[in-house]
Design a protein around this motif. Structure first.
Motif, PDB file in Angstrom:
ATOM      1  N   GLU A 185       0.854  -1.181   0.000  1.00 28.40           N
ATOM      2  CA  GLU A 185       0.000   0.000   0.000  1.00 28.40           C
ATOM      3  C   GLU A 185       0.896   1.239   0.000  1.00 28.40           C
ATOM      4  O   GLU A 185       1.985   1.232   0.592  1.00 28.40           O
ATOM      5  CB  GLU A 185      -0.920  -0.002   1.212  1.00 28.40           C
ATOM      6  CG  GLU A 185      -0.204   0.114   2.540  1.00 28.40           C
ATOM      7  CD  GLU A 185      -1.151   0.075   3.708  1.00 28.40           C
ATOM      8  OE1 GLU A 185      -1.151   1.036   4.480  1.00 28.40           O
ATOM      9  OE2 GLU A 185      -1.882  -0.920   3.827  1.00 28.40           O
ATOM     10  N   PRO A 186       0.480   2.287  -0.685  1.00 28.40           N
ATOM     11  CA  PRO A 186       1.341   3.463  -0.788  1.00 28.40           C
ATOM     12  C   PRO A 186       1.515   4.150   0.564  1.00 28.40           C
ATOM     13  O   PRO A 186       0.619   4.133   1.404  1.00 28.40           O
ATOM     14  CB  PRO A 186       0.605   4.367  -1.777  1.00 28.40           C
ATOM     15  CG  PRO A 186      -0.798   3.875  -1.794  1.00 28.40           C
ATOM     16  CD  PRO A 186      -0.766   2.435  -1.413  1.00 28.40           C
ATOM     17  N   LEU A 187       2.695   4.720   0.743  1.00 32.32           N
ATOM     18  CA  LEU A 187       2.972   5.478   1.966  1.00 32.32           C
ATOM     19  C   LEU A 187       2.312   6.842   1.882  1.00 32.32           C
ATOM     20  O   LEU A 187       2.082   7.376   0.796  1.00 32.32           O
ATOM     21  CB  LEU A 187       4.481   5.660   2.136  1.00 32.32           C
ATOM     22  CG  LEU A 187       5.277   4.396   2.421  1.00 32.32           C
ATOM     23  CD1 LEU A 187       6.759   4.710   2.388  1.00 32.32           C
ATOM     24  CD2 LEU A 187       4.902   3.819   3.762  1.00 32.32           C
ATOM     25  N   ARG A 188       2.041   7.421   3.026  1.00 28.50           N
ATOM     26  CA  ARG A 188       1.523   8.788   3.054  1.00 28.50           C
ATOM     27  C   ARG A 188       2.549   9.723   2.433  1.00 28.50           C
ATOM     28  O   ARG A 188       3.749   9.453   2.503  1.00 28.50           O
ATOM     29  CB  ARG A 188       1.271   9.230   4.500  1.00 28.50           C
ATOM     30  CG  ARG A 188       0.220   8.418   5.222  1.00 28.50           C
ATOM     31  CD  ARG A 188       0.011   8.928   6.647  1.00 28.50           C
ATOM     32  NE  ARG A 188       1.216   9.387   7.315  1.00 28.50           N
ATOM     33  CZ  ARG A 188       2.029   8.626   8.042  1.00 28.50           C
ATOM     34  NH1 ARG A 188       1.764   7.351   8.192  1.00 28.50           N
ATOM     35  NH2 ARG A 188       3.090   9.134   8.625  1.00 28.50           N
ATOM     36  N   PRO A 189       2.131  10.819   1.848  1.00 29.74           N
ATOM     37  CA  PRO A 189       3.100  11.772   1.290  1.00 29.74           C
ATOM     38  C   PRO A 189       4.065  12.263   2.370  1.00 29.74           C
ATOM     39  O   PRO A 189       3.654  12.628   3.469  1.00 29.74           O
ATOM     40  CB  PRO A 189       2.228  12.921   0.776  1.00 29.74           C
ATOM     41  CG  PRO A 189       0.885  12.303   0.559  1.00 29.74           C
ATOM     42  CD  PRO A 189       0.756  11.215   1.579  1.00 29.74           C
ATOM     43  N   GLY A 190       5.331  12.233   2.050  1.00 30.49           N
ATOM     44  CA  GLY A 190       6.353  12.665   2.997  1.00 30.49           C
ATOM     45  C   GLY A 190       6.772  11.598   3.986  1.00 30.49           C
ATOM     46  O   GLY A 190       7.646  11.833   4.813  1.00 30.49           O
ATOM     47  N   ALA A 191       6.163  10.418   3.933  1.00 30.70           N
ATOM     48  CA  ALA A 191       6.499   9.342   4.877  1.00 30.70           C
ATOM     49  C   ALA A 191       7.593   8.471   4.280  1.00 30.70           C
ATOM     50  O   ALA A 191       7.783   8.418   3.070  1.00 30.70           O
ATOM     51  CB  ALA A 191       5.266   8.499   5.176  1.00 30.70           C
ATOM     52  N   THR A 192       8.321   7.798   5.142  1.00 25.60           N
ATOM     53  CA  THR A 192       9.371   6.890   4.721  1.00 25.60           C
ATOM     54  C   THR A 192       9.383   5.687   5.660  1.00 25.60           C
ATOM     55  O   THR A 192       9.067   5.838   6.845  1.00 25.60           O
ATOM     56  CB  THR A 192      10.749   7.578   4.733  1.00 25.60           C
ATOM     57  OG1 THR A 192      11.740   6.610   4.386  1.00 25.60           O
ATOM     58  CG2 THR A 192      11.091   8.158   6.082  1.00 25.60           C
ATOM     59  N   PRO A 193       9.721   4.502   5.175  1.00 28.51           N
ATOM     60  CA  PRO A 193       9.798   3.351   6.070  1.00 28.51           C
ATOM     61  C   PRO A 193      11.060   3.360   6.936  1.00 28.51           C
ATOM     62  O   PRO A 193      11.157   2.635   7.906  1.00 28.51           O
ATOM     63  CB  PRO A 193       9.814   2.152   5.122  1.00 28.51           C
ATOM     64  CG  PRO A 193      10.359   2.686   3.850  1.00 28.51           C
ATOM     65  CD  PRO A 193       9.920   4.117   3.779  1.00 28.51           C
TER      66      PRO A 193
END
Length: 115
Positions: free
Chosen positions: A33-41
């Motif tokens: 699933e896509p990450l929120r904008p500006g988020a990183t794992p």
């Protein structure tokens, strides 16, 4: 007729092996699933970040990912520079405290230092 049947079986076996290798190398096509904008794992510790934090930082590796040795070299260099900068700041803050305390002790004789 038997040789044609053997040929078809061999072609199917080779195709199955190629398919299995492709699945192992590239995955089965699932999408995350896509990450929120500006988020990183990638997770960083809370500030202040130290050189040790940078050295222990690791990124996810993928088939077409980064060259790990180059990123590790860059992180090590950044960690060294971060440690040096923090050490210089601490040294300068200590020097400033010493100057301020010696200035207060000189002004402690009752004069204001102004004329």
């Amino acid at each position: 007729m038997a040789s044609a049947l053997i040929y078809v079986v061999i072609v199917l076996a080779v195709a199955a092996v190629v398919y299995l290798l492709a699945v192992l190398v590239f995955g089965r096509g699932e999408e995350l699933e896509p990450l929120r904008p500006g988020a990183t794992p990638t997770r960083l510790p809370p500030p202040p970040v130290t050189g040790h934090d940078v050295r222990s930082l690791r990124f996810q590796q993928v088939f077409r990912g980064y060259k790990a040795s180059e990123v590790d070299w860059a992180l090590d260099r950044l960690a060294d520079e971060l440690d040096d900068a923090r050490q210089r700041v601490a040294s300068l803050e200590q020097s400033l405290r010493e100057v301020e305390s010696s200035g207060r002790s000189r002004d402690g004789d009752g004069s204001t230092g102004r004329e």
